[in-house]
Design an enzyme around this catalytic site. Structure first.
Site, PDB file in Angstrom:
ATOM      1  N   ARG A   1       0.832  -1.190   0.000  1.00  0.00           N
ATOM      2  CA  ARG A   1       0.000   0.000   0.000  1.00  0.00           C
ATOM      3  C   ARG A   1       0.873   1.248   0.000  1.00  0.00           C
ATOM      4  NH1 ARG A   1      -4.912   2.008  -1.359  1.00  0.00           N
ATOM      5  NH2 ARG A   1      -6.116   2.913   0.350  1.00  0.00           N
TER       6      ARG A   1
ATOM      7  N   SER B   1      -7.949   0.729   2.973  1.00  0.00           N
ATOM      8  CA  SER B   1      -8.322   0.242   1.652  1.00  0.00           C
ATOM      9  C   SER B   1      -9.486  -0.727   1.767  1.00  0.00           C
ATOM     10  CB  SER B   1      -7.135  -0.463   0.992  1.00  0.00           C
ATOM     11  OG  SER B   1      -7.525  -1.146  -0.174  1.00  0.00           O
ATOM     12  N   SER B   2     -10.190  -0.931   0.652  1.00  0.00           N
ATOM     13  CA  SER B   2     -11.229  -1.961   0.570  1.00  0.00           C
ATOM     14  C   SER B   2     -10.761  -3.181  -0.205  1.00  0.00           C
ATOM     15  CB  SER B   2     -12.470  -1.386  -0.121  1.00  0.00           C
ATOM     16  OG  SER B   2     -12.998  -0.302   0.596  1.00  0.00           O
TER      17      SER B   2
ATOM     18  N   THR C   1      -9.034   0.502  -9.422  1.00  0.00           N
ATOM     19  CA  THR C   1      -8.358  -0.743  -9.106  1.00  0.00           C
ATOM     20  C   THR C   1      -8.527  -1.822 -10.186  1.00  0.00           C
ATOM     21  OG1 THR C   1      -8.898  -0.222  -6.807  1.00  0.00           O
ATOM     22  CG2 THR C   1      -7.937  -2.344  -7.201  1.00  0.00           C
TER      23      THR C   1
ATOM     24  N   GLY D   1     -13.135  -2.052  -7.795  1.00  0.00           N
ATOM     25  CA  GLY D   1     -14.426  -1.415  -7.553  1.00  0.00           C
ATOM     26  C   GLY D   1     -14.522  -0.593  -6.292  1.00  0.00           C
TER      27      GLY D   1
END
Length: 572
Positions: free
Chosen positions: A81, A450-451, A384, A471
């Site tokens: 990240r 983050s997802s 992403t 997404g």
């Protein structure tokens, strides 16, 4: 280079690759066919996506990766990240008046740019878990950038959507709007600057990005963005010291059980593994509460349950997850916590009022406790891409990588052809709810929440598949829904990927695709109290499953983003 054939499903032997792009999938398959491992193929395919999907991923971004090693039985997670500069504080995104800076102004500026982690991850993996030199794995992407690829509808549409923003930065306009025009489907798009960037990484190693010539170019581009006449943007704060200090982390993955399977996901600063695990635990809790197993209920009841589970998981994710000490991960992914949350909130016939309050993951789950407090949902993240790879030995890689918003910051590094991320806008600019601690405020060296939810699924310690999706915040719901579709609803893997999606992230509305919104399922959800909003597409998943006979099943989207690309080494 002519575009390889695009197929949403493939079954065969020798290994499998699934991405959103046929060039990347073919390059990954070529590596496997030549004796490379899943790690080797993942690096090569990811580098190719940096060429063909430059608005979603690339050298200027970061990501999260899971690798299951069949020989050792270990599943390791890697955090690449992006990080905030050392000068960042909780007030960095506030103006002189103490109010948050306009979000759009921060996105398209140097202030949004975090220290890239993707090249560092590639080098780390190639050195420790791959079998091929990094330069060999990057060479196909370099050649693809140099020779060019055939533009598809998605690339053209994404360029058009960003054209006005790209024109604010002359270097970006030169690369991505050749001749001042949006590339059209069928055109051949070449990026000689990106070919140069890959060539420099091949010759010098990733040191060039963290301490060498490319590092200096990144610092200049972020701190002193070159803009069109009359355009001013916020300056970035990245320094050479920030780049030199970057580290890829190897945290312990998130692990949970679902229907006898072990689901492995990413830990903080990603919220993906935690939220997917809690959503799945809640679905099992609803089975107990209602006495009706999820595989047996009607489609509308299933979608209602899924929406309630994901909204509840997001309530807890928003309150507790961030790059801070003491995130109660073990409690958030425990079945006891999910059982308490289900007892407190779930009604099989009615949607809970939004926003759902967050719970108390304290390890005391004997009673049906009341909620701890209510918090407004934060702004969604975006963008992403994702790829999934398995090799003949049984290794599986699930890898999500990004530059955040489609087109990232809009800033291209002059001479190198790649876009810089806008990852730092994933931080909360101010606490989401006054008086409630927010774990996602900016800070020095901090990684924004983050997802991303790369996922590997094990049975008795053996990898039986991997999956994930792009997404933004819908990554979490897409990944969980594909898994549930395959495990509980009995769908073939490609159908689980293609099935219409619902995404409830604890906002005022439950987002659904048109196939749900415009038919009886949408009506049934509204009857249960869901206020629906419609999105043309939710996510763009890829998945690979290891079949009981040892063959591989690779699946990608049938239509979202123009359809993905799934392949196996030997279809025979």
């Amino acid at each position: 280079m002519p575009a390889p054939e695009r197929s949403p499903v493939a079954v065969g032997t020798g290994g499998a690759v699934s991405t959103v792009d046929p060039y990347a999938t073919q390059i990954g398959l070529d590596v496997l066919a030549d004796g490379g491992t899943a790690v080797d193929a993942a690096i090569a395919a990811a580098a190719a996506l940096g060429v063909t999907e430059p608005y979603s991923a690339g050298i200027g971004g970061g990501g999260f990766l899971l690798h299951h090693d069949a020989e050792t039985g270990e599943t390791r997670s890697y955090d690449s990240r992006e990080t905030a500069p050392a000068t960042f504080t909780e007030k960095t995104f506030l103006g002189e008046d103490g109010e948050p800076l306009p979000f759009g102004e921060v996105v398209s500026s140097g202030l949004s740019v975090g220290v890239p982690g993707t090249p560092a991850l590639w080098e780390r993996l190639a050195a420790t878990e791959g079998t091929r030199p990094l330069g060999e794995l990057l060479a196909p992407a370099r050649d693809l950038a140099r020779r060019g690829f055939v533009v598809d509808e998605t690339f053209s549409a994404q360029t058009a959507a960003n054209a006005e923003r790209f024109r604010r930065f002359p270097a970006t306009e030169r690369v991505y709007l050749p001749g001042g025009e949006v590339p059209q489907p069928g055109d051949v798009f070449r990026n000689p600057g990106m070919a140069r960037a890959y060539d420099e990484l091949i010759r010098r190693g990733t040191q060039t990005l963290y301490e060498g010539p490319m590092a200096r170019a990144v610092v200049r581009a972020a701190r002193y963005p070159r803009t069109a006449p009359g355009v001013e943007v916020l300056a970035g704060q990245i320094t050479a010291a920030d780049l030199a200090a970057y580290e890829v982390l190897e945290p312990e993955p998130v692990r949970s059980d679902y229907r006898g399977l072990e689901v492995v996901g990413m830990p903080v600063p990603s919220s993906g593994g935690i939220a997917v695990a809690e959503s799945l635990n809640l679905l099992e809790a609803y089975d107990e509460l209602t006495g009706e197993p999820l595989p047996d209920v009607a489609e509308d009841a299933y979608l209602h349950r899924f929406a309630e589970a994901s909204a509840t998981a997001f309530a807890d994710r928003n309150r507790y997850v961030g790059d801070v000490p003491g995130v109660p991960t073990a409690e958030l992914v425990s079945q006891g916590f999910a059982d308490e949350r289900a007892c407190e909130l779930f009604d099989a016939d009615a949607a809970a009022a939004r926003p759902i309050p967050f719970g108390t993951p304290d390890g005391q789950y004997e009673d049906c406790a009341s909620a701890a407090g209510t918090q407004e949902p934060p702004r969604d993240d975006h963008g992403t891409t994702h790829l999934t790879v398995a090799d003949a030995s049984g290794d599986v890689v699930s890898y999500t990588l990004t530059i955040e918003q489609t087109g990232g910051s809009g800033i291209t590094v002059p001479g190198y052809g790649f876009l810089l991320n806008n990852e730092l806008t994933d931080f909360s600019f101010v606490p989401v709810t006054a008086g409630v601690p927010d774990p996602n405020l900016p800070g020095p060296g901090k990684r924004p929440r983050s997802s991303m939810a790369p996922t590997v699924v094990l049975q008795d310690g053996v990898a039986v598949g991997g999956l994930g999706s792009p997404g933004g915040a819908t990554i979490i719901t897409t990944t969980a829904q594909v898994l549930v579709g395959a495990v509980d609803r009995g769908l073939p893997l490609v159908d689980a990927v293609a099935a219409p999606r619902v995404s409830s992230r604890n906002g005022a509305t439950t987002t659904v695709e048109p196939a749900i919104a415009d038919g009886p399922l949408g009506a049934a959800l509204r009857e249960r109290g869901h206020e629906l909003s419609t999105s043309a597409e939710i996510g763009a998943a890829t998945a690979v499953r290891v079949l009981p006979d040892g063959r591989f099943e690779a699946a990608a989207e049938t239509s979202r983003r123009g359809g993905g690309s799934a392949g196996v080494v030997d279809p025979g």
